[in-house]
Design a protein around this motif. Structure first.
Motif, PDB file in Angstrom:
ATOM      1  N   PHE A  38       0.858  -1.182   0.000  1.00  0.00           N
ATOM      2  CA  PHE A  38       0.000   0.000   0.000  1.00  0.00           C
ATOM      3  C   PHE A  38       0.895   1.232   0.000  1.00  0.00           C
ATOM      4  O   PHE A  38       1.562   1.517   0.993  1.00  0.00           O
ATOM      5  CB  PHE A  38      -0.906   0.008   1.236  1.00  0.00           C
ATOM      6  N   PRO A  39       0.966   1.949  -1.125  1.00  0.00           N
ATOM      7  CA  PRO A  39       1.889   3.086  -1.230  1.00  0.00           C
ATOM      8  C   PRO A  39       1.504   4.233  -0.307  1.00  0.00           C
ATOM      9  O   PRO A  39       0.341   4.400   0.058  1.00  0.00           O
ATOM     10  CB  PRO A  39       1.755   3.501  -2.704  1.00  0.00           C
ATOM     11  N   SER A  40       2.494   5.022   0.071  1.00  0.00           N
ATOM     12  CA  SER A  40       2.263   6.187   0.914  1.00  0.00           C
ATOM     13  C   SER A  40       3.141   7.332   0.404  1.00  0.00           C
ATOM     14  O   SER A  40       4.334   7.131   0.150  1.00  0.00           O
ATOM     15  CB  SER A  40       2.620   5.868   2.369  1.00  0.00           C
ATOM     16  N   PRO A  41       2.588   8.519   0.190  1.00  0.00           N
ATOM     17  CA  PRO A  41       1.176   8.889   0.414  1.00  0.00           C
ATOM     18  C   PRO A  41       0.270   8.319  -0.674  1.00  0.00           C
ATOM     19  O   PRO A  41       0.724   8.017  -1.772  1.00  0.00           O
ATOM     20  CB  PRO A  41       1.210  10.413   0.354  1.00  0.00           C
ATOM     21  N   TYR A  42      -0.994   8.165  -0.331  1.00  0.00           N
ATOM     22  CA  TYR A  42      -1.960   7.611  -1.276  1.00  0.00           C
ATOM     23  C   TYR A  42      -3.324   8.233  -1.019  1.00  0.00           C
ATOM     24  O   TYR A  42      -3.736   8.374   0.137  1.00  0.00           O
ATOM     25  CB  TYR A  42      -2.060   6.091  -1.117  1.00  0.00           C
ATOM     26  N   GLU A  43      -3.995   8.615  -2.075  1.00  0.00           N
ATOM     27  CA  GLU A  43      -5.330   9.190  -1.940  1.00  0.00           C
ATOM     28  C   GLU A  43      -6.272   8.512  -2.926  1.00  0.00           C
ATOM     29  O   GLU A  43      -6.045   8.555  -4.139  1.00  0.00           O
ATOM     30  CB  GLU A  43      -5.310  10.698  -2.207  1.00  0.00           C
ATOM     31  N   MET A  44      -7.291   7.860  -2.409  1.00  0.00           N
ATOM     32  CA  MET A  44      -8.282   7.197  -3.255  1.00  0.00           C
ATOM     33  C   MET A  44      -9.304   8.214  -3.739  1.00  0.00           C
ATOM     34  O   MET A  44      -9.876   8.960  -2.941  1.00  0.00           O
ATOM     35  CB  MET A  44      -8.988   6.078  -2.478  1.00  0.00           C
ATOM     36  N   ARG A  45      -9.512   8.260  -5.026  1.00  0.00           N
ATOM     37  CA  ARG A  45     -10.511   9.165  -5.568  1.00  0.00           C
ATOM     38  C   ARG A  45     -11.905   8.710  -5.135  1.00  0.00           C
ATOM     39  O   ARG A  45     -12.170   7.509  -5.036  1.00  0.00           O
ATOM     40  CB  ARG A  45     -10.419   9.185  -7.095  1.00  0.00           C
ATOM     41  N   ASP A  46     -12.778   9.648  -4.882  1.00  0.00           N
ATOM     42  CA  ASP A  46     -14.148   9.334  -4.475  1.00  0.00           C
ATOM     43  C   ASP A  46     -14.943   8.960  -5.724  1.00  0.00           C
ATOM     44  O   ASP A  46     -15.588   9.794  -6.351  1.00  0.00           O
ATOM     45  CB  ASP A  46     -14.784  10.539  -3.773  1.00  0.00           C
ATOM     46  N   TRP A  47     -14.899   7.673  -6.071  1.00  0.00           N
ATOM     47  CA  TRP A  47     -15.511   7.229  -7.316  1.00  0.00           C
ATOM     48  C   TRP A  47     -17.032   7.301  -7.274  1.00  0.00           C
ATOM     49  O   TRP A  47     -17.682   7.477  -8.305  1.00  0.00           O
ATOM     50  CB  TRP A  47     -15.049   5.814  -7.648  1.00  0.00           C
ATOM     51  N   GLU A  48     -17.613   7.167  -6.088  1.00  0.00           N
ATOM     52  CA  GLU A  48     -19.065   7.308  -5.979  1.00  0.00           C
ATOM     53  C   GLU A  48     -19.479   8.731  -6.337  1.00  0.00           C
ATOM     54  O   GLU A  48     -20.448   8.946  -7.073  1.00  0.00           O
ATOM     55  CB  GLU A  48     -19.533   6.962  -4.571  1.00  0.00           C
ATOM     56  N   ASN A  49     -18.718   9.695  -5.862  1.00  0.00           N
ATOM     57  CA  ASN A  49     -19.001  11.090  -6.180  1.00  0.00           C
ATOM     58  C   ASN A  49     -18.794  11.367  -7.666  1.00  0.00           C
ATOM     59  O   ASN A  49     -19.547  12.127  -8.284  1.00  0.00           O
ATOM     60  CB  ASN A  49     -18.111  12.007  -5.342  1.00  0.00           C
ATOM     61  N   VAL A  50     -17.781  10.735  -8.238  1.00  0.00           N
ATOM     62  CA  VAL A  50     -17.534  10.872  -9.677  1.00  0.00           C
ATOM     63  C   VAL A  50     -18.724  10.340 -10.467  1.00  0.00           C
ATOM     64  O   VAL A  50     -19.172  10.949 -11.448  1.00  0.00           O
ATOM     65  CB  VAL A  50     -16.248  10.125 -10.081  1.00  0.00           C
ATOM     66  N   ALA A  51     -19.255   9.195 -10.034  1.00  0.00           N
ATOM     67  CA  ALA A  51     -20.391   8.590 -10.729  1.00  0.00           C
ATOM     68  C   ALA A  51     -21.629   9.477 -10.643  1.00  0.00           C
ATOM     69  O   ALA A  51     -22.364   9.636 -11.627  1.00  0.00           O
ATOM     70  CB  ALA A  51     -20.691   7.209 -10.144  1.00  0.00           C
ATOM     71  N   LEU A  57     -24.373  15.193 -15.180  1.00  0.00           N
ATOM     72  CA  LEU A  57     -23.932  15.923 -16.370  1.00  0.00           C
ATOM     73  C   LEU A  57     -24.496  15.307 -17.643  1.00  0.00           C
ATOM     74  O   LEU A  57     -25.128  15.984 -18.462  1.00  0.00           O
ATOM     75  CB  LEU A  57     -22.403  15.938 -16.440  1.00  0.00           C
ATOM     76  N   VAL A  58     -24.284  14.011 -17.794  1.00  0.00           N
ATOM     77  CA  VAL A  58     -24.621  13.338 -19.048  1.00  0.00           C
ATOM     78  C   VAL A  58     -26.129  13.240 -19.261  1.00  0.00           C
ATOM     79  O   VAL A  58     -26.606  13.324 -20.400  1.00  0.00           O
ATOM     80  CB  VAL A  58     -23.973  11.941 -19.081  1.00  0.00           C
ATOM     81  N   TYR A  59     -26.896  13.091 -18.190  1.00  0.00           N
ATOM     82  CA  TYR A  59     -28.341  12.904 -18.324  1.00  0.00           C
ATOM     83  C   TYR A  59     -29.138  14.198 -18.133  1.00  0.00           C
ATOM     84  O   TYR A  59     -30.336  14.146 -17.896  1.00  0.00           O
ATOM     85  CB  TYR A  59     -28.821  11.838 -17.343  1.00  0.00           C
ATOM     86  N   LEU A 106     -25.595   1.506 -22.012  1.00  0.00           N
ATOM     87  CA  LEU A 106     -25.985   0.545 -20.976  1.00  0.00           C
ATOM     88  C   LEU A 106     -25.109   0.648 -19.723  1.00  0.00           C
ATOM     89  O   LEU A 106     -25.643   0.656 -18.599  1.00  0.00           O
ATOM     90  CB  LEU A 106     -25.982  -0.880 -21.530  1.00  0.00           C
ATOM     91  N   PRO A 107     -23.777   0.736 -19.844  1.00  0.00           N
ATOM     92  CA  PRO A 107     -22.962   0.882 -18.630  1.00  0.00           C
ATOM     93  C   PRO A 107     -23.269   2.159 -17.850  1.00  0.00           C
ATOM     94  O   PRO A 107     -23.129   2.184 -16.621  1.00  0.00           O
ATOM     95  CB  PRO A 107     -21.529   0.892 -19.167  1.00  0.00           C
ATOM     96  N   SER A 108     -23.692   3.222 -18.546  1.00  0.00           N
ATOM     97  CA  SER A 108     -24.015   4.459 -17.827  1.00  0.00           C
ATOM     98  C   SER A 108     -25.241   4.267 -16.941  1.00  0.00           C
ATOM     99  O   SER A 108     -25.317   4.815 -15.838  1.00  0.00           O
ATOM    100  CB  SER A 108     -24.252   5.606 -18.818  1.00  0.00           C
ATOM    101  N   VAL A 109     -26.200   3.489 -17.412  1.00  0.00           N
ATOM    102  CA  VAL A 109     -27.393   3.194 -16.618  1.00  0.00           C
ATOM    103  C   VAL A 109     -27.039   2.256 -15.464  1.00  0.00           C
ATOM    104  O   VAL A 109     -27.492   2.436 -14.329  1.00  0.00           O
ATOM    105  CB  VAL A 109     -28.493   2.573 -17.503  1.00  0.00           C
ATOM    106  N   ILE A 110     -26.203   1.273 -15.748  1.00  0.00           N
ATOM    107  CA  ILE A 110     -25.788   0.316 -14.718  1.00  0.00           C
ATOM    108  C   ILE A 110     -24.990   1.015 -13.621  1.00  0.00           C
ATOM    109  O   ILE A 110     -25.243   0.837 -12.428  1.00  0.00           O
ATOM    110  CB  ILE A 110     -24.947  -0.811 -15.350  1.00  0.00           C
ATOM    111  N   GLY A 111     -24.006   1.822 -14.027  1.00  0.00           N
ATOM    112  CA  GLY A 111     -23.156   2.496 -13.055  1.00  0.00           C
ATOM    113  C   GLY A 111     -23.942   3.399 -12.124  1.00  0.00           C
ATOM    114  O   GLY A 111     -23.720   3.412 -10.904  1.00  0.00           O
ATOM    115  N   ALA A 112     -24.877   4.164 -12.684  1.00  0.00           N
ATOM    116  CA  ALA A 112     -25.702   5.045 -11.853  1.00  0.00           C
ATOM    117  C   ALA A 112     -26.564   4.233 -10.890  1.00  0.00           C
ATOM    118  O   ALA A 112     -26.749   4.610  -9.724  1.00  0.00           O
ATOM    119  CB  ALA A 112     -26.577   5.921 -12.739  1.00  0.00           C
ATOM    120  N   SER A 113     -27.078   3.115 -11.363  1.00  0.00           N
ATOM    121  CA  SER A 113     -27.933   2.271 -10.521  1.00  0.00           C
ATOM    122  C   SER A 113     -27.154   1.694  -9.349  1.00  0.00           C
ATOM    123  O   SER A 113     -27.686   1.548  -8.242  1.00  0.00           O
ATOM    124  CB  SER A 113     -28.534   1.139 -11.359  1.00  0.00           C
TER     125      SER A 113
END
Length: 240
Positions: A38-51, A57-59, A106-113
């Motif tokens: 596990f590298p340091s420093p490391y910051e995980m992007r908030d992928w839920e917020n990205v989704a 935006l897209v819809y 289809l992946p855009s609908v799946i990801g949002a769901s």
């Protein structure tokens, strides 16, 4: 309609598993082993917020500006003319705004769901139901393809992945529209293709899949171009 031979499918997956086990080996590389798990420093992007941001935006049909909005409604449907569908731009600034790819939609609908957005009732639209327009019913292909009126037999990727995505969508929104019919029909079509490739249970015969693609209308392969036999994995996933 041909029924799925589950014994045949289990044997296919058993073979895949045996091949994987017999060939997989872990080789230690000193330089890699010296690296931290596990590298340091490391910051995980908030992928839920990205989704969430991507979906908003897209819809958004009300956006204005260059290249906007990125979505449009399609009232000239051909596979399910009783209801409308929608389009998403494949890329920003596309020269083909009225063309929409299943591998994007289809992946855009799946990801949002998956992050809790109900795409079957979003701002008054049932985007889940609208997705069935990519099931190529009118032209007799009877599978999901990358466009509402497309032909199989050009590229395994564009002919298998829309069906993989549909099965994920079905799992999230079962019994929507014509989904039940599509769910079994897609499997039957690909099983027929596997049979035509030489697959058999008695006597046991592994199908030959070292092709670029497979035409589901003629049940003939595309033998030119770069072969993509790894599509066997996608077909196995669909049939499982």
């Amino acid at each position: 309609m041909k029924k799925i031979n589950f014994l045949f499918l289990k044997k296919i997956f058993l073979i895949f598993a045996l091949i994987t086990v017999s060939h997989a080996q872990q080789i230690n590389i000193n330089r890699i082993e010296s690296m931290p798990d596990f590298p340091s420093p490391y910051e995980m992007r908030d992928w839920e917020n990205v989704a969430f941001g991507y979906d908003s935006l897209v819809y958004n049909l009300s956006l204005t500006g260059q290249y906007l909005p990125l979505i449009s409604l399609n009232t000239n449907t051909i596979n399910y003319p009783e209801h409308s569908s929608f389009r998403l731009h494949t890329v920003v600034g596309t020269n083909f705004p009225n063309s929409a790819e299943a591998i994007n939609v289809l992946p855009s609908v799946i990801g949002a769901s998956l992050i809790g957005i109900d795409k079957s009732n979003q701002n008054g639209y049932n985007f889940v139901l609208m997705c069935e327009e990519w099931f190529n019913k009118n032209n007799g292909e009877l599978v999901y393809l990358n466009h509402p009126s497309a032909s199989s037999g050009d590229d395994w990727w564009y002919e298998t992945m829309p069906n993989v995505f549909f099965y994920q969508l079905y799992d999230l929104y079962p019994h929507t529209g014509d989904f039940d019919y599509q769910f079994t029909t897609v499997a039957d079509r690909w099983l027929e293709a596997v049979d035509s490739m030489g697959g058999n249970t008695v006597p046991w015969q592994v199908p030959y899949m070292n092709y670029r693609a497979w035409n589901l209308i003629t049940m003939q392969p595309l033998t030119t171009g770069v072969p993509e036999p790894e599509a066997a994995g996608a077909i196995g996933w669909i049939l499982y």
